[in-house]
Write a protein that holds these residues in place. Structure first.
Motif, PDB file in Angstrom:
ATOM      1  N   ALA A 130       0.847  -1.241   0.032  1.00  0.00           N
ATOM      2  CA  ALA A 130      -0.014   0.029  -0.114  1.00  0.00           C
ATOM      3  C   ALA A 130       0.744   1.238  -0.248  1.00  0.00           C
ATOM      4  N   VAL A 131       0.408   2.584  -0.756  1.00  0.00           N
ATOM      5  CA  VAL A 131       0.922   3.638  -0.673  1.00  0.00           C
ATOM      6  C   VAL A 131       0.106   4.695  -0.206  1.00  0.00           C
ATOM      7  N   GLU A 132       0.818   5.653   0.559  1.00  0.00           N
ATOM      8  CA  GLU A 132      -0.018   6.898   1.054  1.00  0.00           C
ATOM      9  C   GLU A 132       0.732   8.079   0.543  1.00  0.00           C
ATOM     10  N   LEU A 133       0.173   8.874  -0.120  1.00  0.00           N
ATOM     11  CA  LEU A 133       0.758  10.457  -0.527  1.00  0.00           C
ATOM     12  C   LEU A 133       0.281  11.337   0.469  1.00  0.00           C
ATOM     13  N   GLY A 134       1.014  12.143   1.490  1.00  0.00           N
ATOM     14  CA  GLY A 134       0.473  12.768   2.253  1.00  0.00           C
ATOM     15  C   GLY A 134       0.427  12.321   3.677  1.00  0.00           C
ATOM     16  N   THR A 135       1.464  12.094   4.389  1.00  0.00           N
ATOM     17  CA  THR A 135       1.428  11.534   5.646  1.00  0.00           C
ATOM     18  C   THR A 135       0.690  12.345   6.737  1.00  0.00           C
ATOM     19  N   PHE A 136       0.970  13.815   6.529  1.00  0.00           N
ATOM     20  CA  PHE A 136       0.859  14.707   7.678  1.00  0.00           C
ATOM     21  C   PHE A 136       1.077  14.421   9.259  1.00  0.00           C
ATOM     22  N   SER A 137       0.148  14.025  10.112  1.00  0.00           N
ATOM     23  CA  SER A 137       0.482  13.574  11.395  1.00  0.00           C
ATOM     24  C   SER A 137       0.519  12.274  11.630  1.00  0.00           C
ATOM     25  N   GLY A 138       0.052  11.422  10.693  1.00  0.00           N
ATOM     26  CA  GLY A 138       0.231   9.798  10.624  1.00  0.00           C
ATOM     27  C   GLY A 138      -1.096   9.147  10.960  1.00  0.00           C
ATOM     28  N   TYR A 139      -2.029  10.202  11.110  1.00  0.00           N
ATOM     29  CA  TYR A 139      -3.245   9.333  11.604  1.00  0.00           C
ATOM     30  C   TYR A 139      -3.870   8.368  10.606  1.00  0.00           C
ATOM     31  N   SER A 140      -4.067   8.823   9.231  1.00  0.00           N
ATOM     32  CA  SER A 140      -4.475   8.008   8.268  1.00  0.00           C
ATOM     33  C   SER A 140      -3.634   6.767   7.749  1.00  0.00           C
TER      34      SER A 140
ATOM     35  N   LEU B  61       2.997  -0.543   4.310  1.00  0.00           N
ATOM     36  CA  LEU B  61       2.609   0.672   3.886  1.00  0.00           C
ATOM     37  C   LEU B  61       3.549   1.478   3.726  1.00  0.00           C
ATOM     38  N   HIS B  62       3.735   2.116   2.458  1.00  0.00           N
ATOM     39  CA  HIS B  62       4.818   2.965   2.357  1.00  0.00           C
ATOM     40  C   HIS B  62       4.113   4.339   2.181  1.00  0.00           C
ATOM     41  N   THR B  63       4.505   5.221   3.098  1.00  0.00           N
ATOM     42  CA  THR B  63       3.692   6.620   3.382  1.00  0.00           C
ATOM     43  C   THR B  63       4.891   7.684   3.046  1.00  0.00           C
ATOM     44  N   PHE B  64       4.472   8.741   2.071  1.00  0.00           N
ATOM     45  CA  PHE B  64       5.230   9.732   2.033  1.00  0.00           C
ATOM     46  C   PHE B  64       4.866  11.296   2.266  1.00  0.00           C
ATOM     47  N   GLU B  65       5.761  12.136   3.071  1.00  0.00           N
ATOM     48  CA  GLU B  65       5.351  13.223   3.527  1.00  0.00           C
ATOM     49  C   GLU B  65       6.563  14.275   2.772  1.00  0.00           C
ATOM     50  N   VAL B  66       6.153  15.288   2.336  1.00  0.00           N
ATOM     51  CA  VAL B  66       7.003  15.955   1.185  1.00  0.00           C
ATOM     52  C   VAL B  66       7.676  16.974   2.333  1.00  0.00           C
ATOM     53  N   TYR B  67       6.978  17.447   3.278  1.00  0.00           N
ATOM     54  CA  TYR B  67       7.666  18.535   4.274  1.00  0.00           C
ATOM     55  C   TYR B  67       8.407  17.820   5.368  1.00  0.00           C
TER      56      TYR B  67
ATOM     57  N   ILE C  88      -4.149   8.853  -2.144  1.00  0.00           N
ATOM     58  CA  ILE C  88      -3.795  10.198  -2.403  1.00  0.00           C
ATOM     59  C   ILE C  88      -4.427  11.295  -1.559  1.00  0.00           C
ATOM     60  N   ASP C  89      -3.619  11.990  -0.478  1.00  0.00           N
ATOM     61  CA  ASP C  89      -4.102  13.167   0.446  1.00  0.00           C
ATOM     62  C   ASP C  89      -3.028  14.200   0.401  1.00  0.00           C
ATOM     63  N   ALA C  90      -2.482  14.455  -0.606  1.00  0.00           N
ATOM     64  CA  ALA C  90      -1.287  15.616  -0.774  1.00  0.00           C
ATOM     65  C   ALA C  90      -1.655  16.716  -1.392  1.00  0.00           C
ATOM     66  N   ASP C  91      -0.853  17.464  -1.910  1.00  0.00           N
ATOM     67  CA  ASP C  91      -1.009  18.868  -2.591  1.00  0.00           C
ATOM     68  C   ASP C  91      -1.990  18.370  -3.707  1.00  0.00           C
ATOM     69  N   LYS C  92      -3.123  19.399  -3.550  1.00  0.00           N
ATOM     70  CA  LYS C  92      -4.290  19.184  -4.672  1.00  0.00           C
ATOM     71  C   LYS C  92      -3.893  19.673  -5.965  1.00  0.00           C
ATOM     72  N   ARG C  93      -2.958  20.325  -5.897  1.00  0.00           N
ATOM     73  CA  ARG C  93      -2.350  20.958  -7.237  1.00  0.00           C
ATOM     74  C   ARG C  93      -1.750  19.836  -8.336  1.00  0.00           C
ATOM     75  N   CYS C  94      -1.470  18.826  -7.602  1.00  0.00           N
ATOM     76  CA  CYS C  94      -0.567  17.827  -8.177  1.00  0.00           C
ATOM     77  C   CYS C  94      -1.387  16.223  -8.146  1.00  0.00           C
ATOM     78  N   TYR C  95      -2.470  16.509  -7.821  1.00  0.00           N
ATOM     79  CA  TYR C  95      -3.196  15.169  -7.833  1.00  0.00           C
ATOM     80  C   TYR C  95      -3.469  14.477  -9.312  1.00  0.00           C
ATOM     81  N   THR C  96      -3.412  15.195 -10.371  1.00  0.00           N
ATOM     82  CA  THR C  96      -3.416  14.472 -11.723  1.00  0.00           C
ATOM     83  C   THR C  96      -1.792  13.735 -11.914  1.00  0.00           C
TER      84      THR C  96
END
Length: 211
Positions: free
Chosen positions: A56-66, A80-86, A130-138
């Protein structure tokens, strides 16, 4: 009793650890409302149980809740590979992930997923969130799609974007809104997948890669 309270009272509880993470997220982080929360968290766990991904992959970890909710639904041996850009987010998020009961199922990556996913050569992905930068969803979607297994699922969050997606005049729209609208319009025409928007929270699109 409000409807949201009624729903929360009639579904599985989120558990003490997740509840403490939710509270800490609201107290210590800007935009704490971005965390999935009780209802969507239980939905993510349920969908993970149904899909039974090995990768599984998650784009946008934020605080880790999801991430913790997805990991809670994973079978033994799945990851699960989860990615956080910040990178400034890591000091908050990593201790919560590593202190959880699902730390062995989660690999936290700090950096741009558009770069890191190809570098890691991830493939045969069974489920992506996918739950990261909305500008990059596509861009996220087109990067993930060829790496998904046939019959795999992509879940895209916030696809109703506070109702802004139905605004006809886009001259005043911010780039996040334009990104979500462009993604939704593109996806509606994509015959490589099946898709449905579920109007839970801020909109969750379920996408199945056709066999």
């Amino acid at each position: 009793m409000e409807l949201d309270e009624y729903i929360c009272a009639h579904i599985d509880p989120e558990g003490d650890y997740l509840h403490r993470l939710w509270r800490d997220t609201q107290l210590r982080l800007s935009y704490g409302q971005m965390a999935s929360g009780h209802v969507q968290g239980r939905l993510l766990k349920m969908l993970t149980r149904m899909i039974r991904p090995r990768v599984a992959v998650e784009l946008g970890t934020f605080s880790g809740y999801s991430a913790l909710c997805i990991a809670e639904g994973l079978d033994e041996g799945a990851v699960l590979h989860t990615f956080e850009v910040y990178d400034e987010q890591e000091d908050f998020t990593r201790p919560w992930i590593e202190g959880s009961a699902y730390a062995d199922k989660i690999q936290l990556h700090i950096g741009d997923a558009l770069t890191l996913v190809p570098e890691l050569n991830l493939s045969d992905i069974d489920m992506a969130f996918i739950d990261a930068d909305k500008r990059c969803y596509t861009a996220f979607y087109e990067m993930l799609l060829p790496r998904m297994r046939k019959g795999g699922f992509i879940l895209a969050d916030n696809t109703l974007w506070y109702g802004h997606v139905v605004e006809s005049d886009t001259r005043q729209s911010d780039l996040q809104t334009l990104g979500i609208k462009a993604f939704n319009d593109m996806l509606a025409k994509d015959n490589r997948v099946e898709k449905v928007i579920v109007p839970v929270r801020d909109g969750l699109t379920l996408i199945r890669v056709k066999d």
